[in-house]
Design a protein around this motif. Structure first.
Motif, PDB file in Angstrom:
ATOM      1  N   ASN A 126       0.821  -1.208   0.000  1.00 19.47           N
ATOM      2  CA  ASN A 126       0.000   0.000   0.000  1.00 19.47           C
ATOM      3  C   ASN A 126       0.858   1.262   0.000  1.00 19.47           C
ATOM      4  OD1 ASN A 126      -2.299  -1.573   0.005  1.00 19.47           O
ATOM      5  ND2 ASN A 126      -2.621  -1.415   2.211  1.00 19.47           N
ATOM      6  N   ALA A 127       1.961   1.247   0.728  1.00 15.83           N
ATOM      7  CA  ALA A 127       2.860   2.402   0.755  1.00 15.83           C
ATOM      8  C   ALA A 127       3.527   2.603  -0.598  1.00 15.83           C
ATOM      9  CB  ALA A 127       3.912   2.218   1.845  1.00 15.83           C
ATOM     10  N   LEU A 128       3.918   1.514  -1.247  1.00 10.36           N
ATOM     11  CA  LEU A 128       4.518   1.620  -2.578  1.00 10.36           C
ATOM     12  C   LEU A 128       3.519   2.166  -3.592  1.00 10.36           C
ATOM     13  CD1 LEU A 128       6.708  -1.576  -3.092  1.00 10.36           C
ATOM     14  CD2 LEU A 128       7.468   0.786  -2.879  1.00 10.36           C
ATOM     15  N   ALA A 129       2.281   1.712  -3.481  1.00 10.65           N
ATOM     16  CA  ALA A 129       1.253   2.180  -4.405  1.00 10.65           C
ATOM     17  C   ALA A 129       1.016   3.678  -4.236  1.00 10.65           C
ATOM     18  CB  ALA A 129      -0.045   1.407  -4.178  1.00 10.65           C
ATOM     19  N   THR A 130       0.946   4.136  -3.012  1.00  7.58           N
ATOM     20  CA  THR A 130       0.776   5.569  -2.752  1.00  7.58           C
ATOM     21  C   THR A 130       1.960   6.361  -3.283  1.00  7.58           C
ATOM     22  OG1 THR A 130      -0.503   5.085  -0.758  1.00  7.58           O
ATOM     23  CG2 THR A 130       0.428   7.301  -0.954  1.00  7.58           C
ATOM     24  N   PHE A 131       3.148   5.863  -3.030  1.00  9.65           N
ATOM     25  CA  PHE A 131       4.375   6.501  -3.494  1.00  9.65           C
ATOM     26  C   PHE A 131       4.391   6.599  -5.021  1.00  9.65           C
ATOM     27  CE2 PHE A 131       8.731   5.548  -5.075  1.00  9.65           C
ATOM     28  CZ  PHE A 131       9.340   6.746  -4.745  1.00  9.65           C
ATOM     29  N   ALA A 132       4.012   5.518  -5.696  1.00  8.99           N
ATOM     30  CA  ALA A 132       4.019   5.502  -7.160  1.00  8.99           C
ATOM     31  C   ALA A 132       2.992   6.463  -7.738  1.00  8.99           C
ATOM     32  CB  ALA A 132       3.752   4.088  -7.666  1.00  8.99           C
ATOM     33  N   ALA A 133       1.857   6.562  -7.086  1.00  7.40           N
ATOM     34  CA  ALA A 133       0.816   7.461  -7.581  1.00  7.40           C
ATOM     35  C   ALA A 133       1.223   8.921  -7.440  1.00  7.40           C
ATOM     36  CB  ALA A 133      -0.483   7.197  -6.827  1.00  7.40           C
ATOM     37  N   GLU A 134       2.000   9.214  -6.399  1.00  7.48           N
ATOM     38  CA  GLU A 134       2.360  10.603  -6.114  1.00  7.48           C
ATOM     39  C   GLU A 134       3.631  11.055  -6.825  1.00  7.48           C
ATOM     40  OE1 GLU A 134       2.667  10.614  -1.906  1.00  7.48           O
ATOM     41  OE2 GLU A 134       0.493  10.698  -1.564  1.00  7.48           O
ATOM     42  N   THR A 135       4.518  10.095  -7.165  1.00  5.71           N
ATOM     43  CA  THR A 135       5.823  10.467  -7.725  1.00  5.71           C
ATOM     44  C   THR A 135       6.141   9.669  -8.975  1.00  5.71           C
ATOM     45  OG1 THR A 135       6.883   8.878  -6.242  1.00  5.71           O
ATOM     46  CG2 THR A 135       6.791  11.174  -5.507  1.00  5.71           C
ATOM     47  N   PRO A 136       5.389   9.885 -10.048  1.00  2.98           N
ATOM     48  CA  PRO A 136       5.713   9.182 -11.293  1.00  2.98           C
ATOM     49  C   PRO A 136       7.099   9.589 -11.784  1.00  2.98           C
ATOM     50  CG  PRO A 136       4.132  10.930 -11.692  1.00  2.98           C
ATOM     51  CD  PRO A 136       4.281  10.825 -10.214  1.00  2.98           C
ATOM     52  N   GLY A 137       7.878   8.618 -12.224  1.00  2.00           N
ATOM     53  CA  GLY A 137       9.243   8.891 -12.665  1.00  2.00           C
ATOM     54  C   GLY A 137       9.303   9.293 -14.126  1.00  2.00           C
ATOM     55  N   THR A 138      10.439   9.848 -14.516  1.00  2.00           N
ATOM     56  CA  THR A 138      10.645  10.229 -15.917  1.00  2.00           C
ATOM     57  C   THR A 138      11.433   9.168 -16.663  1.00  2.00           C
ATOM     58  OG1 THR A 138      12.657  11.416 -15.281  1.00  2.00           O
ATOM     59  CG2 THR A 138      10.607  12.672 -15.365  1.00  2.00           C
ATOM     60  N   LYS A 139      12.049   8.237 -15.921  1.00  2.00           N
ATOM     61  CA  LYS A 139      12.829   7.168 -16.534  1.00  2.00           C
ATOM     62  C   LYS A 139      12.039   5.871 -16.397  1.00  2.00           C
ATOM     63  CE  LYS A 139      17.565   5.333 -16.437  1.00  2.00           C
ATOM     64  NZ  LYS A 139      18.854   5.372 -15.701  1.00  2.00           N
ATOM     65  N   PRO A 140      11.892   5.094 -17.479  1.00  2.00           N
ATOM     66  CA  PRO A 140      11.063   3.889 -17.389  1.00  2.00           C
ATOM     67  C   PRO A 140      11.616   2.887 -16.380  1.00  2.00           C
ATOM     68  CG  PRO A 140      12.302   3.938 -19.458  1.00  2.00           C
ATOM     69  CD  PRO A 140      12.471   5.274 -18.818  1.00  2.00           C
ATOM     70  N   VAL A 141      10.792   2.504 -15.418  1.00  2.00           N
ATOM     71  CA  VAL A 141      11.230   1.586 -14.368  1.00  2.00           C
ATOM     72  C   VAL A 141      10.049   0.736 -13.919  1.00  2.00           C
ATOM     73  CG1 VAL A 141      10.780   3.253 -12.512  1.00  2.00           C
ATOM     74  CG2 VAL A 141      12.440   1.405 -12.146  1.00  2.00           C
ATOM     75  N   GLU A 142      10.344  -0.495 -13.565  1.00  2.00           N
ATOM     76  CA  GLU A 142       9.347  -1.412 -13.023  1.00  2.00           C
ATOM     77  C   GLU A 142       9.780  -1.794 -11.614  1.00  2.00           C
ATOM     78  OE1 GLU A 142       7.380  -5.813 -14.035  1.00  2.00           O
ATOM     79  OE2 GLU A 142       9.055  -5.032 -15.216  1.00  2.00           O
ATOM     80  N   VAL A 143       8.849  -1.789 -10.682  1.00  2.00           N
ATOM     81  CA  VAL A 143       9.133  -2.194  -9.312  1.00  2.00           C
ATOM     82  C   VAL A 143       8.635  -3.624  -9.124  1.00  2.00           C
ATOM     83  CG1 VAL A 143       8.693  -1.755  -6.871  1.00  2.00           C
ATOM     84  CG2 VAL A 143       9.035   0.164  -8.449  1.00  2.00           C
ATOM     85  N   VAL A 144       9.519  -4.488  -8.646  1.00  2.00           N
ATOM     86  CA  VAL A 144       9.201  -5.897  -8.445  1.00  2.00           C
ATOM     87  C   VAL A 144       9.308  -6.222  -6.963  1.00  2.00           C
ATOM     88  CG1 VAL A 144       9.892  -8.271  -8.961  1.00  2.00           C
ATOM     89  CG2 VAL A 144      10.017  -6.523 -10.746  1.00  2.00           C
ATOM     90  N   PHE A 145       8.310  -6.902  -6.446  1.00  6.71           N
ATOM     91  CA  PHE A 145       8.273  -7.253  -5.025  1.00  6.71           C
ATOM     92  C   PHE A 145       8.293  -8.769  -4.890  1.00  6.71           C
ATOM     93  CE2 PHE A 145       5.439  -7.329  -0.985  1.00  6.71           C
ATOM     94  CZ  PHE A 145       6.553  -7.475  -0.173  1.00  6.71           C
ATOM     95  N   ALA A 146       9.290  -9.285  -4.138  1.00  4.51           N
ATOM     96  CA  ALA A 146       9.409 -10.729  -3.908  1.00  4.51           C
ATOM     97  C   ALA A 146       9.270 -11.012  -2.407  1.00  4.51           C
ATOM     98  CB  ALA A 146      10.751 -11.236  -4.416  1.00  4.51           C
ATOM     99  N   PRO A 147       8.031 -11.135  -1.927  1.00  4.89           N
ATOM    100  CA  PRO A 147       7.815 -11.495  -0.525  1.00  4.89           C
ATOM    101  C   PRO A 147       7.968 -13.009  -0.364  1.00  4.89           C
ATOM    102  CG  PRO A 147       5.711 -11.312  -1.615  1.00  4.89           C
ATOM    103  CD  PRO A 147       6.757 -10.997  -2.658  1.00  4.89           C
ATOM    104  N   PRO A 148       7.941 -13.522   0.856  1.00  2.00           N
ATOM    105  CA  PRO A 148       7.883 -14.976   1.023  1.00  2.00           C
ATOM    106  C   PRO A 148       6.678 -15.537   0.270  1.00  2.00           C
ATOM    107  CG  PRO A 148       8.368 -13.921   3.114  1.00  2.00           C
ATOM    108  CD  PRO A 148       8.035 -12.820   2.148  1.00  2.00           C
ATOM    109  N   ALA A 149       6.816 -16.755  -0.246  1.00  2.00           N
ATOM    110  CA  ALA A 149       5.789 -17.328  -1.122  1.00  2.00           C
ATOM    111  C   ALA A 149       4.409 -17.365  -0.484  1.00  2.00           C
ATOM    112  CB  ALA A 149       6.209 -18.736  -1.548  1.00  2.00           C
ATOM    113  N   ILE A 150       4.359 -17.548   0.823  1.00  2.00           N
ATOM    114  CA  ILE A 150       3.071 -17.648   1.503  1.00  2.00           C
ATOM    115  C   ILE A 150       2.278 -16.349   1.396  1.00  2.00           C
ATOM    116  CG2 ILE A 150       3.924 -16.927   3.778  1.00  2.00           C
ATOM    117  CD1 ILE A 150       2.130 -19.129   4.978  1.00  2.00           C
ATOM    118  N   TYR A 151       2.979 -15.225   1.101  1.00  2.28           N
ATOM    119  CA  TYR A 151       2.312 -13.925   1.030  1.00  2.28           C
ATOM    120  C   TYR A 151       2.136 -13.419  -0.408  1.00  2.28           C
ATOM    121  CZ  TYR A 151       3.337 -13.739   6.045  1.00  2.28           C
ATOM    122  OH  TYR A 151       3.406 -14.010   7.386  1.00  2.28           O
TER     123      TYR A 151
END
Length: 259
Positions: free
Chosen positions: A25-50
């Motif tokens: 949720n914090a990442l989503a808020t951050f992404a909505a508020e601060t779109p970047g000018t350089k193309p980037v993808e954010v990848v999240f690797a939590p433990p598999a159970i999550y």
């Protein structure tokens, strides 16, 4: 052509239900508020159970995201199904819309005795199920001290170079993580990081300009807000695989901003 960068958070065996929810949720808020000018993808690797929890939270936030987000598993089996207690298959990952899988991490090689052959089988299984592998490679401290870094990396890449199709070589993501830098606070010099990434691009692409143009190579190993900006200035570095510094949302956001 500008390659789309990747900033990946590898949580390893850390996190709780609450922490995963708060992080997404914090990442989503951050992404909505601060779109970047350089193309980037954010990848999240939590433990598999999550993974399912993270996917559900990302789906709720998808309409607000200016930055692409996706999920990665930290590992998966080379087998499609069967009597492999405790394992997770690539088909299962695909079923929960997991787009990436981290393979060959040094901790898997060290603690679970994964060989280059087994790791290649997992790469093949990932591609067979439409999942993009993030292949980790890296040398031990003694290899580095003895000037054997290139030899080690070449050996770790050999099966992929020999057997993957040109299209698969363009899609796979390489993460260079010197084992001696993971979690230690030590990192190679910026010049060495660039030289090694350039060497990896040359080794892996075998002078194929098309593959070289598209191949994305990440750096990992004690990446933090203080060194990220300098690392990302290297022309052959296309992002980072972040361990400990990704566990705190504020430090991870600073690394994204640095890119």
């Amino acid at each position: 052509m500008m390659r789309k960068g990747i900033i990946a958070a590898n949580w390893k065996m850390n996190g709780t239900h609450t922490e995963v929810t708060q992080f997404v949720n914090a990442l989503a808020t951050f992404a909505a508020e601060t779109p970047g000018t350089k193309p980037v993808e954010v990848v999240f690797a939590p433990p598999a159970i999550y993974l399912d929890l993270a996917q559900a939270n990302l789906a709720q936030q998808s309409s607000n995201l200016a930055t692409p987000f996706s999920l990665a598993a930290q590992d998966a089996s080379q087998h499609d199904n069967g009597a492999y207690t405790g394992e997770i298959s690539m088909a299962m990952l695909r079923d929960m819309n997991c787009q990436h899988v981290i393979l060959g991490h040094s901790e898997r090689r060290q603690y679970f005795a994964e060989t280059n052959a087994v790791i290649y089988e997992k790469i093949t299984a990932a591609f067979n199920h439409g999942i993009t592998p993030i292949l980790c490679i890296g040398e031990q401290d003694q290899d580095n001290q003895q000037g054997k870094t290139t030899d080690v990396l070449t050996e770790q890449l050999a099966l992929a170079i020999e057997k993957l199709s040109e299209n698969q070589k363009q899609q796979i993501i390489i993460a260079y993580e010197p084992v001696w830098a993971i979690g230690t606070g030590r990192t190679p010099s910026i010049d060495d990081i660039e030289k090694i990434h350039q060497k990896i691009r040359s080794i892996f692409t075998q002078n194929n300009d098309t593959i070289a143009r598209d191949l994305r190579i990440l750096y990992g190993g004690s990446v933090n807000p203080d060194n990220a900006s300098a690392i990302f200035k290297c022309p052959n570095v296309d992002g980072a695989l972040v361990g400990g510094a990704s566990l705190k949302i504020d430090s991870f956001k600073q690394i994204i901003k640095a890119y």
